[in-house]
Design a protein around this motif. Structure first.
Motif, PDB file in Angstrom:
ATOM      1  N   PHE A 185       1.400   4.259  -3.038  1.00  0.00           N
ATOM      2  CA  PHE A 185       1.297   5.938  -2.977  1.00  0.00           C
ATOM      3  C   PHE A 185       2.657   6.421  -2.915  1.00  0.00           C
ATOM      4  N   TYR A 234      -7.782   2.545  -2.218  1.00  0.00           N
ATOM      5  CA  TYR A 234      -6.780   1.496  -2.238  1.00  0.00           C
ATOM      6  C   TYR A 234      -7.296   0.178  -1.736  1.00  0.00           C
ATOM      7  N   GLU A 250       0.846  -1.150   0.054  1.00  0.00           N
ATOM      8  CA  GLU A 250      -0.014   0.040  -0.156  1.00  0.00           C
ATOM      9  C   GLU A 250       0.819   1.061   0.089  1.00  0.00           C
ATOM     10  N   GLN A 251       1.911   1.363   0.754  1.00  0.00           N
ATOM     11  CA  GLN A 251       2.647   2.446   1.099  1.00  0.00           C
ATOM     12  C   GLN A 251       3.425   2.570  -0.222  1.00  0.00           C
ATOM     13  N   LYS A 308      -7.962   8.371  -0.349  1.00  0.00           N
ATOM     14  CA  LYS A 308      -6.776   7.549  -0.998  1.00  0.00           C
ATOM     15  C   LYS A 308      -6.990   6.073  -0.266  1.00  0.00           C
ATOM     16  N   LYS A 309      -6.662   6.248   1.224  1.00  0.00           N
ATOM     17  CA  LYS A 309      -6.850   4.992   1.912  1.00  0.00           C
ATOM     18  C   LYS A 309      -8.014   4.014   1.632  1.00  0.00           C
ATOM     19  N   ALA A 346       0.631   6.536  -7.116  1.00  0.00           N
ATOM     20  CA  ALA A 346      -0.440   5.901  -7.565  1.00  0.00           C
ATOM     21  C   ALA A 346      -0.622   5.453  -9.093  1.00  0.00           C
TER      22      ALA A 346
END
Length: 451
Positions: free
Chosen positions: A43, A314, A39-40, A310-311, A47
Motif C-alpha cells: 500500500f 489484498y 501488506e503495508q 483495499k484490505k 499498490a
C-alpha cells in the motif's frame, strides 16, 4: 475380535501412527506464508508494485524437515502397507492415497516460486476450471454467480449490522468458553497468535486468534462452528479412533470435504453473513485469474473494481499467490475447496437421503476424510474397526431435521420459480424503490447444486 482381525487392526494402528509422525513437520501454510509487513509495503507503494516474493524469497525460508529423507520414509511406508495389508485392502488404499499426497506436497513445496508449484497444486487441490460433479458448469462460473448475489445492495446493508467491536483477548475468552462446553471430553485451546496472517486459524486442537485483529459477534459465531465444530472436531474424532488414527490429520485430498463441511455448518447454523460468503466466493475468481496468467496487481485491481475494500482485496489476492509466482501463471489453488466442497457436501447428504441410507451422514465428522472415502469407512465402522464420531453438531447427531430440511429443499427445486417470481413482483410494485434481491430465472442458467 478374532486373532486375524486383531492383527489387522494392530497393523492399521502402526501404519497410521507412522504416517502421523512423518507428516507432522510438513506444514504447507507455514512454508508459503508471507510476512505481514508486505501488506503495508504494497500500500505504501500505491499498490503499483508486485510484492517482492520470488523463488529466492522462498529459498530463504528453509523447510523444517529433510525432504529427501522424508520422501524415502514415505515411500517405504507405502511399500510396507501394501505388502502387509495387500494392495487390494480398502483401508490400506486410503492410507496409501494419503501417503502419496504427502509425497506430492513435498515436491510442490520444493518448487515454491516456480511454474511447477502451480501445476502440483492443481494435482492436489484441483483447478477453478474444473466442472462440478455431474454438471456442465465450472467452479469459476459458480463462484462468479455467488459473488454477484453476495455483493448486491441488500447484502452491503446487512454487512453494516456486524461491526467489529470485540478485541482479540475478549474473542479468545468468549470463544474458549463456547468451545469448552462443546468439547466436553477433550482438552482444546483458543489462544492469541502473532504468527498468523488471517484473523483466525486452526492447528490441531488449537484455535488461533490474530492478536492484532478486531472481531464482530458474527465472526465468533463463524469461528465456533467452522474452526471449532468442524476442524477441531474432526481432529479430535480422528484421534479417538482406536486404529485409524490417520483420520486426525489431513492431506490435501480432504481439503474440499473439510472446508465445504465447515461452510455448510456456517449456513445451517445461520452464522455466516453476506460479506463472509462473498469472501469465500471471490476466492474462486482469484484462483482462476492467477491460473490464467493475471499477476498480483491485476487480481488486486479486479477486486477493487468490484468494490471490495483495499484490505479485503489484498488478502484474497495474497492467499492465492502464496507459494506461486506474483507475475501470474502459478498459484496456490486450495481456495477453490470452499465452494467446491460446499456443493459436494450438500449433494452427498441429498444423495444419502435419496438412496435410503441417511446413516452415512454423520460419517462426515468421523475425521479428516474425502467424501469418496465414506462408503469404505462406514463398512469398517460396521465391522467394529472404526468407532463413530465422538463430537457431532446437534443437527448431525439427530439427522431427522436434516432429512426434513433437504427433503423440502429438493421438493422446492421442482417448482416453477419463474412463475413464482412474477407473482410476487406484481405485489411488490406498490413499494417504493424496490429492486429484486436476486435476478429472475431468465437472467441465469446456472443451477448451483450439481445433481
Amino acid at each position: 475380535m478374532n486373532d486375524a482381525k486383531l492383527r489387522y487392526c494392530e497393523h492399521l494402528r502402526r501404519f497410521s501412527d507412522q504416517l502421523i509422525q512423518l507428516q507432522a513437520p510438513i506444514k504447507i501454510l507455514d512454508a508459503i506464508k508471507w510476512p505481514r509487513e508486505l501488506e503495508q509495503q504494497f500500500f505504501d507503494a500505491g499498490a503499483r508494485q508486485l510484492p517482492p516474493v520470488d523463488k529466492a524469497f522462498y529459498d530463504n525460508l528453509p523447510l523444517p524437515f529433510d525432504t529427501q529423507a522424508t520422501q524415502r520414509a514415505l515411500k517405504s511406508l507405502k511399500q510396507d502397507i501394501q505388502k502387509t495389508l495387500g494392495k487390494d485392502d480398502d483401508l490400506g488404499k486410503l492410507l496409501v492415497a494419503n501417503v502419496d499426497q504427502y509425497r506430492l506436497v513435498i515436491d510442490m513445496l520444493g518448487h515454491r516460486g516456480t511454474p511447477q508449484f502451480g501445476k502440483l497444486s492443481k494435482v492436489l487441490y484441483g483447478s477453478a476450471s474444473n466442472k462440478l460433479h455431474g454438471d456442465r458448469h465450472t467452479l469459476r462460473q459458480l463462484g462468479d454467480r455467488l459473488s454477484y448475489i453476495f455483493s448486491l445492495p441488500a447484502a452491503a446493508h446487512m454487512n453494516k449490522q456486524h461491526p467489529k467491536e470485540i478485541d482479540a483477548a475478549s474473542a479468545v475468552e468468549h470463544l474458549g468458553t463456547r468451545l469448552g462446553r462443546y468439547f466436553h471430553s477433550d482438552e482444546m485451546r483458543v489462544r492469541l497468535s502473532d504468527g498468523i496472517v488471517s484473523d483466525a486459524a486452526v492447528g490441531g486442537d488449537t484455535v488461533k486468534i490474530n492478536s492484532k485483529a478486531m472481531f464482530s459477534k458474527a465472526d465468533l459465531n463463524v469461528y465456533e462452528v467452522h474452526e471449532g465444530w468442524v476442524h477441531v472436531g474432526t481432529t479430535l474424532n480422528g484421534r479417538a479412533q482406536p486404529h485409524a488414527t490417520w483420520l486426525s490429520v489431513g492431506s490435501p485430498r480432504v481439503a474440499a470435504a473439510q472446508e465445504g463441511l465447515a461452510v455448510l455448518l456456517e449456513m445451517l447454523t445461520l452464522s455466516s453473513t453476506p460479506g463472509r460468503a462473498r469472501r469465500i466466493s471471490d476466492r474462486v475468481a482469484a484462483v482462476d485469474m492467477a491460473e490464467n496468467g493475471a499477476d498480483f496487481i491485476e487480481v488486486y485491481r479486479y477486486f477493487r473494481d468490484q468494490n471490495l475494500s483495499k484490505k479485503d482485496s489484498y488478502r484474497v489476492t495474497q492467499r492465492v499467490f502464496r507459494g506461486g509466482m506474483v507475475a501470474g501463471g502459478s498459484c496456490f489453488t486450495k481456495d477453490i475447496s470452499y465452494v467446491r466442497g460446499y456443493v459436494e457436501n450438500v449433494n452427498f447428504i441429498r444423495s444419502a437421503i435419496a438412496a435410503g441410507i441417511p446413516e452415512l451422514i454423520p460419517m462426515l465428522f468421523l475425521g479428516k476424510l474425502a467424501i469418496e472415502d465414506i462408503p469404505t469407512l462406514y463398512l469398517a465402522y460396521r465391522e467394529g474397526i472404526l468407532t463413530g464420531p465422538r463430537y457431532l453438531p446437534p443437527m448431525f447427531d439427530d439427522y431427522s431435521g436434516l432429512y426434513a430440511w433437504f427433503g423440502f429443499a429438493s421438493g422446492l427445486g421442482n417448482i416453477n420459480l419463474k412463475g413464482v417470481q412474477r407473482h410476487f413482483q406484481r405485489q411488490f410494485r406498490c413499494l417504493p424503490n424496490v429492486e429484486p434481491m436476486f435476478p429472475t430465472v431468465e437472467d441465469t442458467e446456472l443451477d448451483a447444486s450439481a445433481e
